[in-house]
Write an enzyme that holds these catalytic residues in place. Structure first.
Site, PDB file in Angstrom:
ATOM      1  N   GLU A 129      -6.559  -5.129  -5.747  1.00  0.00           N
ATOM      2  CA  GLU A 129      -7.852  -4.950  -5.086  1.00  0.00           C
ATOM      3  C   GLU A 129      -7.942  -6.009  -3.998  1.00  0.00           C
ATOM      4  O   GLU A 129      -7.887  -7.213  -4.286  1.00  0.00           O
ATOM      5  CB  GLU A 129      -8.994  -5.087  -6.093  1.00  0.00           C
ATOM      6  CG  GLU A 129      -9.027  -3.989  -7.148  1.00  0.00           C
ATOM      7  CD  GLU A 129      -9.213  -2.609  -6.557  1.00  0.00           C
ATOM      8  OE1 GLU A 129      -9.803  -2.487  -5.455  1.00  0.00           O
ATOM      9  OE2 GLU A 129      -8.759  -1.636  -7.178  1.00  0.00           O
TER      10      GLU A 129
ATOM     11  N   CYS B 234     -16.492  -8.734  -2.485  1.00  0.00           N
ATOM     12  CA  CYS B 234     -15.715  -7.728  -1.764  1.00  0.00           C
ATOM     13  C   CYS B 234     -16.553  -6.498  -1.454  1.00  0.00           C
ATOM     14  O   CYS B 234     -16.189  -5.710  -0.569  1.00  0.00           O
ATOM     15  CB  CYS B 234     -14.466  -7.346  -2.548  1.00  0.00           C
ATOM     16  SG  CYS B 234     -14.803  -6.613  -4.164  1.00  0.00           S
TER      17      CYS B 234
END
Length: 464
Positions: free
Chosen positions: A236, A270
Site C-alpha cells: 500500500e 494516505c
C-alpha cells in the site's frame, strides 16, 4: 534532527514531534544478519502455532484485544507523544486496534477449503488454505497500532508467525504493542525488528510472505525483491486523493468533511484529501466555505483533546508543506506557527498549474489544491489523471451522479457524501495504479493473502 535520525551506524532515537527535545526512545538496529536470525526463530516457532489449532489461536487473539482495551489510555498517550497524533484520534485508533484483534479472533473457525467430487471414480478432491510460514510486515509511523494490527492479526489467525519492522519514528509504539501481543502468544510467534532500510531489506529477503505500507518508491523496491523470490507481496503506497463537489451538494457540509480530511492529523494519512475539484457553480461558494472551515480547525498540542491538526512528524515533512505552496495563491493557512514542534497551518491554495507538485505527488501534510471543473465528466478526468488511485470522495444530492461516479472514478474506494478519510476494517482496503500492489488488506480477504490454497487428491488404495 528528524524524528528518527541515526546517531551512528546502528543507533537511533525517536522524538516527540510536538517537542523535539523530548526523546521518547533510544534504540539500536540489529543489522541484516540479526534480522535473518529473527526470521529463522519465527519460522521455528510457526509450526507449533499452527498445530495449536483454531481454538488456541482464537483465544490468543481475543486476549490481545482485551489487553489492548485494558491499556487503552496508556497506548493513546504513547501515540500522542511519539507520532504527534491528536488525542481524540489516538483514542479512536486504539479502540479500532482492539476491534481488529477481536474481529480476527473469530476467523480461525472459518472454513479453510472445500470438498469436491472427482471427475470420475472413487476418492475425494480437497482444497485447503495453509499459512505461508513467516509474514514479514513493514509498517509506517502514522497509525502505529492499527496498521501493524490489521496486518498481523489475519496473518496470525491463519497460522503464520509474524516479524514486524516498524518505521523508526514509531518504534516505541511497536515495542509496546509487541509486549501486549507476546503475553498472549507462544514465544517467537510475534517479534518486533527495530531498524530502518537495512533491516527492512533483510526481512523482505528472508520472509515467506510480505506486507508493506509506506512510500511509493520504497514499496516498489519491496515488490521487486519479493516477486523476484516468488513470494506473495502486497504493498500500500499512498494516494493523491480528490474530493469532487457538485453544484447540488450541501456546500457547508461538504466543506466540513473536506476540511477534516485535509487537516486531520496534519494530513498525515494516505486517505487524506489533497485535491478539491469544484464543478461549475460550486466553485465560488466552496472556495469561501472551505477556506473558512480550514481557518477554524484547531491547531496545537496533540495532547489537548480539542486539537485536530497537530505537528508533522519531523522538520523535513513540515518544510515540504511550506515548499509545496510557494508561489501559489493561498486561500487559507500557508503559515508556520511560532514555537516548538513541527507545525504547519491547514492550507488551501488555488492556481496550481498542470504538473505542479501538489497535483502529481503526495505531499503528506495539511494542504490541498482547489481546482475548477466544467462538469462531472471533467472532474472525473481530473481525478483520474494522477498516478495514484486510492480513494475519492464525491459530494452530491443526485443519486444518478453518485452512481456514475462509482462506475467511472478510478480509485479503489469511493465515498459518497463522506470524507475521503476513514477505514472500515471489516471491508477490503486498497487502491489502483501506483497506490497498491497485490491483494487487498483487511476484512476476510486478508486471510486469503496470508495463506496459499493447496489441492489434495485422495484416491482409494484399492479399487473394488
Amino acid at each position: 534532527m528528524t524524528a528518527a535520525s541515526p546517531l551512528s551506524a546502528t543507533a537511533y532515537r525517536s522524538v516527540n514531534p510536538a517537542d523535539p527535545d523530548d526523546v521518547v526512545l533510544r534504540f539500536s538496529a540489529p543489522g541484516a544478519f540479526a534480522a535473518v536470525d529473527t526470521v529463522e526463530r519465527a519460522r521455528a516457532a510457526q509450526a507449533g502455532w499452527l498445530l495449536a489449532g483454531a481454538a488456541a489461536r482464537s483465544a490468543a487473539l481475543g486476549a490481545v484485544a482485551a489487553a489492548v482495551e485494558a491499556a487503552a489510555a496508556e497506548l493513546a498517550a504513547l501515540a500522542v507523544r511519539e507520532v504527534g497524533k491528536p488525542l481524540t484520534e489516538a483514542r479512536a485508533e486504539v479502540a479500532r486496534t482492539a476491534a481488529i484483534w477481536r474481529y480476527y479472533a473469530q476467523t480461525p473457525y472459518d472454513p479453510v477449503g472445500a470438498v469436491h467430487e472427482t471427475a470420475a471414480g472413487a476418492g475425494l478432491l480437497l482444497s485447503r488454505r495453509r499459512p505461508h510460514g513467516v509474514a514479514g510486515l513493514i509498517t509506517p509511523w502514522n497509525f502505529p497500532f492499527a496498521i501493524p494490527s490489521w496486518k498481523a492479526a489475519p496473518a496470525l489467525a491463519v497460522g503464520n508467525a509474524v516479524v514486524l519492522k516498524p518505521a523508526p519514528q514509531a518504534t516505541a509504539c511497536a515495542q509496546r504493542l509487541a509486549e501486549i501481543v507476546q503475553q498472549a502468544l507462544p514465544a517467537g510467534v510475534f517479534t518486533v525488528l527495530p531498524g530502518d532500510a537495512t533491516e527492512g531489506n533483510a526481512l523482505v529477503s528472508a520472509s515467506d510472505v510480505v506486507s508493506f505500507t509506506g512510500s511509493t518508491t520504497v514499496g516498489q523496491a519491496v515488490v521487486r525483491t519479493a516477486t523476484s523470490r516468488g513470494i506473495p507481496v502486497q504493498a500500500e503506497m499512498g494516494g493523491l486523493n480528490a474530493a469532487v463537489v457538485l453544484p447540488d451538494a450541501d456546500v457547508e457540509r461538504a466543506a466540513a468533511h473536506i476540511a477534516a480530511a485535509i487537516a486531520g492529523y496534519a494530513g498525515q494519512k494516505c486517505t487524506a484529501t489533497s485535491r478539491v475539484i469544484a464543478v461549475g457553480a460550486a466553485l465560488d461558494p466552496l472556495r469561501d466555505a472551505l477556506a473558512e472551515a480550514l481557518r477554524a480547525v484547531p491547531v496545537g498540542d496533540p495532547a489537548d483533546v480539542a486539537t485536530v491538526c497537530g505537528p508533522l512528524i519531523d522538520a523535513r515533512a513540515r518544510d515540504q508543506v511550506v515548499d509545496a505552496v510557494h508561489g501559489l495563491r493561498v486561500l487559507a493557512g500557508g503559515t508556520v506557527p511560532d514555537g516548538a514542534g513541527w507545525y504547519a497551518a491547514p492550507t488551501l491554495v488555488e492556481g496550481a498549474p498542470p504538473g505542479h507538485r501538489l497535483l502529481c505527488e503526495e505531499v503528506f501534510g495539511p494542504v490541498a489544491a482547489l481546482l475548477p471543473a466544467e462538469s462531472l465528466e471533467h472532474a472525473v478526468r481530473i481525478s483520474n489523471s494522477v498516478p495514484h488511485g486510492l480513494v475519492t470522495s464525491l459530494h452530491t444530492a443526485d443519486l444518478d451522479a453518485a452512481l456514475g461516479g462509482l462506475d467511472r472514478l478510478d480509485t479503489g474506494m469511493v465515498r459518497i457524501n463522506a470524507p475521503s478519510t476513514g477505514v472500515d476494517f471489516h471491508l477490503p482496503f486498497g487502491g489502483t495504479k501506483a497506490s497498491s500492489h497485490g491483494a487487498r488488506e483487511q476484512g476476510r480477504v486478508a486471510l486469503e493473502f496470508y495463506a496459499a490454497t493447496r489441492t489434495y487428491t485422495l484416491a482409494p488404495a484399492k479399487v473394488a
